[in-house]
Write an enzyme that holds these catalytic residues in place. Structure first.
Site, PDB file in Angstrom:
ATOM      1  N   LYS A 125       0.864  -1.184   0.000  1.00  0.00           N
ATOM      2  CA  LYS A 125       0.000   0.000   0.000  1.00  0.00           C
ATOM      3  C   LYS A 125       0.895   1.227   0.000  1.00  0.00           C
ATOM      4  CE  LYS A 125      -4.371   1.189   0.145  1.00  0.00           C
ATOM      5  NZ  LYS A 125      -5.562   0.498  -0.365  1.00  0.00           N
ATOM      6  N   ASP A 165      -6.908   4.471  -4.684  1.00  0.00           N
ATOM      7  CA  ASP A 165      -7.563   4.330  -3.376  1.00  0.00           C
ATOM      8  C   ASP A 165      -8.194   5.702  -3.099  1.00  0.00           C
ATOM      9  OD1 ASP A 165      -7.840   2.477  -0.917  1.00  0.00           O
ATOM     10  OD2 ASP A 165      -7.103   4.294   0.016  1.00  0.00           O
TER      11      ASP A 165
HETATM   12  P1  NDP Z   1     -12.898   7.890  -2.852  1.00  0.00           P
HETATM   13  O1  NDP Z   1     -11.852   8.887  -2.633  1.00  0.00           O
HETATM   14  O2  NDP Z   1     -13.439   7.662  -4.222  1.00  0.00           O
HETATM   15  O3  NDP Z   1     -14.161   8.196  -1.910  1.00  0.00           O
HETATM   16  C1  NDP Z   1     -14.052   8.291  -0.534  1.00  0.00           C
HETATM   17  C2  NDP Z   1     -15.395   8.721   0.021  1.00  0.00           C
HETATM   18  O4  NDP Z   1     -15.351   8.644   1.441  1.00  0.00           O
HETATM   19  C3  NDP Z   1     -15.762  10.144  -0.318  1.00  0.00           C
HETATM   20  O5  NDP Z   1     -17.151  10.258  -0.447  1.00  0.00           O
HETATM   21  C4  NDP Z   1     -15.266  10.908   0.904  1.00  0.00           C
HETATM   22  O6  NDP Z   1     -15.936  12.136   1.123  1.00  0.00           O
HETATM   23  C5  NDP Z   1     -15.602   9.929   2.001  1.00  0.00           C
HETATM   24  N1  NDP Z   1     -14.735  10.140   3.174  1.00  0.00           N
HETATM   25  C6  NDP Z   1     -13.376  10.127   3.205  1.00  0.00           C
HETATM   26  N2  NDP Z   1     -12.922  10.375   4.445  1.00  0.00           N
HETATM   27  C7  NDP Z   1     -14.031  10.526   5.215  1.00  0.00           C
HETATM   28  C8  NDP Z   1     -14.243  10.772   6.569  1.00  0.00           C
HETATM   29  N3  NDP Z   1     -13.215  10.947   7.413  1.00  0.00           N
HETATM   30  N4  NDP Z   1     -15.531  10.843   7.004  1.00  0.00           N
HETATM   31  C9  NDP Z   1     -16.575  10.672   6.162  1.00  0.00           C
HETATM   32  N5  NDP Z   1     -16.422  10.436   4.843  1.00  0.00           N
HETATM   33  C10 NDP Z   1     -15.178  10.352   4.388  1.00  0.00           C
HETATM   34  O7  NDP Z   1     -12.333   6.511  -2.244  1.00  0.00           O
HETATM   35  P2  NDP Z   1     -12.756   5.023  -2.555  1.00  0.00           P
HETATM   36  O8  NDP Z   1     -14.220   4.946  -2.754  1.00  0.00           O
HETATM   37  O9  NDP Z   1     -11.845   4.501  -3.592  1.00  0.00           O
HETATM   38  O10 NDP Z   1     -12.341   4.294  -1.193  1.00  0.00           O
HETATM   39  C11 NDP Z   1     -13.222   4.242  -0.069  1.00  0.00           C
HETATM   40  C12 NDP Z   1     -12.763   3.160   0.890  1.00  0.00           C
HETATM   41  O11 NDP Z   1     -12.739   1.898   0.186  1.00  0.00           O
HETATM   42  C13 NDP Z   1     -11.349   3.312   1.462  1.00  0.00           C
HETATM   43  O12 NDP Z   1     -11.320   2.760   2.755  1.00  0.00           O
HETATM   44  C14 NDP Z   1     -10.503   2.448   0.525  1.00  0.00           C
HETATM   45  O13 NDP Z   1      -9.311   2.029   1.140  1.00  0.00           O
HETATM   46  C15 NDP Z   1     -11.452   1.292   0.302  1.00  0.00           C
HETATM   47  N6  NDP Z   1     -11.186   0.498  -0.885  1.00  0.00           N
HETATM   48  C16 NDP Z   1     -11.175   1.057  -2.127  1.00  0.00           C
HETATM   49  C17 NDP Z   1     -10.956   0.273  -3.234  1.00  0.00           C
HETATM   50  C18 NDP Z   1     -11.042   0.819  -4.622  1.00  0.00           C
HETATM   51  O14 NDP Z   1     -11.025   0.014  -5.574  1.00  0.00           O
HETATM   52  N7  NDP Z   1     -11.162   2.125  -4.818  1.00  0.00           N
HETATM   53  C19 NDP Z   1     -10.650  -1.166  -3.115  1.00  0.00           C
HETATM   54  C20 NDP Z   1     -10.776  -1.672  -1.762  1.00  0.00           C
HETATM   55  C21 NDP Z   1     -10.997  -0.853  -0.702  1.00  0.00           C
HETATM   56  P3  NDP Z   1     -15.327  13.525   0.568  1.00  0.00           P
HETATM   57  O15 NDP Z   1     -15.778  13.625  -0.858  1.00  0.00           O
HETATM   58  O16 NDP Z   1     -15.933  14.554   1.461  1.00  0.00           O
HETATM   59  O17 NDP Z   1     -13.840  13.434   0.709  1.00  0.00           O
END
Ligand code: NDP
Length: 445
Positions: A125, A165
């Protein structure tokens, strides 16, 4: 003191300042207690000592120039955690909260997740404490290029294959891959999540969210049930959240709430995903804009309420780590929520998880439930090696199969060790066994 207790005492001392890493590793070690007590070979070969220590950590400076001409400096990381079953594989996160503890916990989890997929991928990572929010495209590009100017020498198609991510989507992967290719003068599949037309796989964008819904649907089907007619709440509105919502809705569920870091939307009629995608994925705006388009929806600011306050049958935390707390778990259970599936990595705290399990809520841990993304990355690597491009339907069918396989592995492992229905223990043991065997086969390395 038992072997596992010794290991826990060791990391508590050595990694005292790394709460997320301690949380993730303790959860796994607790699950492995049964297996380590049953078979002394693990202690004999020092397997757990090796497992809680990453193979390599790279920490580096990322200098870049912003649009006003000012020099900015961020800190970059790549944790190459475990390469026993394949090249290091795992995403890159750009978020101000990124630190060594978060990078290590994510790489640790990734090792077991990748093992569960059945594909030959080790765990890694990376990321930086850079906030892409509010930056221009040019600033993001200059940052990505500087990030790669150091990272490029540590990665490669058979060494380490990064992906996206939080804060790293198609735009950032494009900028990083472009700079990487320029430096190594080689067009190889060193990144996944690439654009369609330059090595990317159809279905990768949707894979994590779709995979999450597939694994929960697999469980429901086994009980003669399905998503149809269920009320679903989802935290986050990024890549994982949006495509989980899309697949759940296509299976006949109603997604009634979604959030971002500023607040959440409740729309009883069902979240309109075209509007949500336009706001969050295209315009990169705040979720609060949603109520300007859908007047019957309600927006609640963070601090005044939480997405988990909304009563639902299925809750899918898809935002970030430690976002579903004990109070949230109590609320979900009191409101009769039957299933929690983690789309994000470690979104549920240990206390919240224990509460949910004690109330009989079916709990799907992230390392199994969100493995669809990395699985499809594995499929992207296969297509790159063979210089082929599979149609969406083929990738999606393979993803579905992989998620069904992950469900079987964790379900069987839980049963084998007398913990039927505990998918946390099942996923940890099933993921561990394959990595442990490979490590033992390869000697003390
Ligand atoms: P994105 O950046 O696309 O989206 C993240 C989302 O989470 C946004 O809506 C963001 O809101 C919100 N967010 C982030 N931090 C906080 C917080 N502290 N409190 C509330 N909301 C929050 O990321 P992903 O969708 O790619 O990833 C989301 C999760 O999934 C992570 O844990 C990642 O590690 C995991 N993951 C992702 C994979 C992938 O293929 N993308 C694969 C496996 C796991 P805002 O717009 O306000 O920042």
């Amino acid at each position: 003191m038992s072997y596992v207790d010794n290991i826990i005492a060791g990391i508590e001392k050595k990694d005292a300042g790394q709460p997320e890493f301690l949380q993730a590793s303790k959860e796994v070690l607790e699950s492995l207690r049964i297996i380590a007590d049953r078979d002394s070979v693990y202690e004999k070969v020092g397997l757990l000592e090796r497992l809680v220590e990453p193979e390599r950590i790279i920490v580096f400076r990322i200098p870049w120039v912003d649009d006003s001409g000012k020099v900015q400096v961020n800190r970059g990381y790549r944790v190459q955690y475990n390469s026993a079953i394949g090249p290091y594989k795992g995403g890159i996160r750009f978020h101000p909260s990124v630190n060594l503890s978060i990078m290590k916990f994510l790489a640790f989890e990734q090792t077991f997740k990748n093992s569960l997929t059945g594909l030959p991928m080790g765990g890694g990572k990376g990321g930086a404490d850079f906030d892409p929010k509010g930056k221009s495209d040019n600033e993001v590009m200059r940052f990505c290029q500087s990030f790669i100017n150091e990272l490029y020498r540590h990665i490669g198609p058979d060494t380490d294959v990064p992906a996206g991510d939080i804060g790293v989507g198609a735009r950032e992967v494009g900028f990083m891959y472009g700079q990487y290719k320029r430096l190594v003068n080689n067009f190889t599949g060193t990144f996944t999540g690439k654009g369609i037309g330059w090595g990317g796989s159809l279905g990768r964008t949707e894979a994590t969210g779709y995979g999450l819904v597939y694994i929960v649907e697999e469980y429901l089907n086994k009980k003669g049930d399905s998503f149809k007619g269920k009320k679903v709440t989802i935290s986050g509105s990024g890549n994982v959240a949006i495509f989980a919502a899309q697949k759940a809705a296509s299976f006949g569920a109603t997604v009634i709430a979604m959030s971002d870091s500023n607040g959440y939307i409740c729309h009883k009629a069902g979240i309109n995903l075209d509007t949500m995608k336009d706001i969050k994925l295209v315009k990169r705006e705040r979720i609060s804009k949603y109520v300007e388009v859908h007047k019957d929806a309600v927006y609640t600011e963070t601090g005044k309420g939480r997405v988990w306050d909304v009563a639902c049958d299925i809750a899918l935390p898809c935002a970030t780590q430690n976002e579903l707390l004990l109070e949230d778990a109590k609320k979900l259970a009191d409101n009769n929520c039957k299933i929690v599936g983690e789309g994000a990595n470690m979104p549920t705290t240990l206390e919240a998880t224990e509460l949910l399990l004690s109330k009989g809520v079916a709990f799907f841990p992230g390392k199994a439930a969100n493995a669809g993304g990395v699985s499809t990355s594995g499929l992207e690597m296969s297509q790159n090696s063979a210089r082929l491009s599979w149609p969406f339907e083929e990738v999606d069918a393979k993803l579905k199969n992989i998620m069904a396989g992950i469900f079987r592995s964790m379900d069987d492992a839980a049963r084998e060790y007398g913990k039927e229905g505990n998918f946390i223990v099942g996923a940890n043991i099933a993921g561990f066994k394959k990595v442990a065997k490979a490590m033992m086969d390869q000697g003390v390395v």
